[in-house]
Design an enzyme around this catalytic site. Structure first.
Site, PDB file in Angstrom:
ATOM      1  N   MET A   1       0.771  -1.217   0.000  1.00 32.45           N
ATOM      2  CA  MET A   1       0.000   0.000   0.000  1.00 32.45           C
ATOM      3  C   MET A   1       0.807   1.274   0.000  1.00 32.45           C
ATOM      4  SD  MET A   1       0.816  -0.846   3.195  1.00 32.45           S
ATOM      5  CE  MET A   1       2.317   0.071   2.998  1.00 32.45           C
ATOM      6  N   PRO A   2       2.120   1.211  -0.224  1.00 34.94           N
ATOM      7  CA  PRO A   2       2.782   2.523  -0.200  1.00 34.94           C
ATOM      8  C   PRO A   2       2.274   3.453  -1.300  1.00 34.94           C
ATOM      9  CG  PRO A   2       4.400   0.762  -0.022  1.00 34.94           C
ATOM     10  CD  PRO A   2       3.092   0.133  -0.403  1.00 34.94           C
ATOM     11  N   TYR A   3       2.366   4.728  -0.992  1.00 32.46           N
ATOM     12  CA  TYR A   3       2.038   5.789  -1.937  1.00 32.46           C
ATOM     13  C   TYR A   3       3.222   6.736  -1.973  1.00 32.46           C
ATOM     14  CZ  TYR A   3       0.071  10.286  -3.429  1.00 32.46           C
ATOM     15  OH  TYR A   3      -0.154  11.483  -4.062  1.00 32.46           O
TER      16      TYR A   3
END
Lengths: 79, 79, 79, 79, 79, 79
Positions: free
Chosen positions: D1-3
């Site tokens: 889920m990194p952004y």
């Protein structure tokens, strides 16, 4: 005082749809958190598909691949 | 190392005004926090009035309503 | 309607200094762009020095190096 | 889920270079943190040089000054 | 691929309320823009009331003033 | 002058891993865009799993569901 930033791909929303997003996001914060709409900001940022990446590829590339697949079978999972 | 992001509506600031904002924001951080200007970044993001919402309406709508009111009496509270 | 986000290192500002930053940033937007302070938001984000990097090193590392140098000669350029 | 959000000056990167940045940033998160690329987002924001400031001046001003200096001696430190 | 960042004051939302915000924001993007929820991110950032300012004052100050006024008459407009 | 913001879930990275991310992201911008590392900022924001949502659910919920599934068969797709 809530502030909401919404990032979407450029070209997927009309002016009317963006108004609906602003209205809908504001309503969520009024309904769920009891905030005063007077001080709820919503900012929409429309990102060029060359500037948005997922799993290491730009959205331009992902959508081209999805379209190629869709010529064979209907797409099931698109961004 | 401070970083500042300033979001304003598109069309309200000239190049000269934006330079004054960059200079002014930097001075606040130097004066109040003693930061080194060499590493102070200021980024201005100019948002289309269709993409900025307050109290559930776009700025385009809010400003149209303010202009209608202003034809009757001078506006006192505009975004 | 301007919105300002200020990112600074954690631990460098007191509550009083943060109030001065909020006040100063707001005044810049009133003075240079004629905005209504009623709708000017300023958000300060205090970043852990392990989570802020410049030239490929965390601020924790950069400040340790600056302190070592300062033992020999006064630091001239710190973040 | 990194952004990941990457802010660069407008005009310094081609479409191919932006793809390389998206790919490279994604690989860093896969290699160093073991994240699933399926859910890694990278967004590139290209900032007008009138809208980016450092040490109280816009990048437009900083680059003009750097070019003037470069006519006399090669630039060593540019943004 | 939409990404939503929601900034609220720290302490105004329970875990259950934050889940309702995540769910509600996601539904707005599915309903209004037809996006695939698989790739809709919502990030909530809870801001200390000393770090959030409006009209040149921190939320801590604004809420203290609102509480003083409320002892005399019910507050009508709070952040 | 590039600026990079990296949002990851809280608790997935050690101090050493965060340094590797800062170093890796900086190298991508030096290698692909020829930027000067002196002015490359990388900020890591660690988000509580209650505050990060995907497909309408918090990461706390998604990871609990993934762990339940993993008790039956190995997880293949996690955030």
């Amino acid at each position: 005082m809530p502030y909401v930033k919404v990032e979407i791909a450029k070209g997927i929303a009309t002016v009317e749809q963006k108004r609906a997003v602003i209205r809908g996001m504001t309503e969520v914060l009024v309904k769920e958190l009891g905030r005063n709409p007077e001080y709820i900001f919503v900012v929409i940022d429309e990102i060029d598909t060359d500037n948005w990446g997922r799993k290491g590829q730009s959205l331009t590339e992902l959508w081209q691949a999805a379209n190629r697949d869709a010529a064979v079978a209907p797409a099931t999972e698109t961004d």
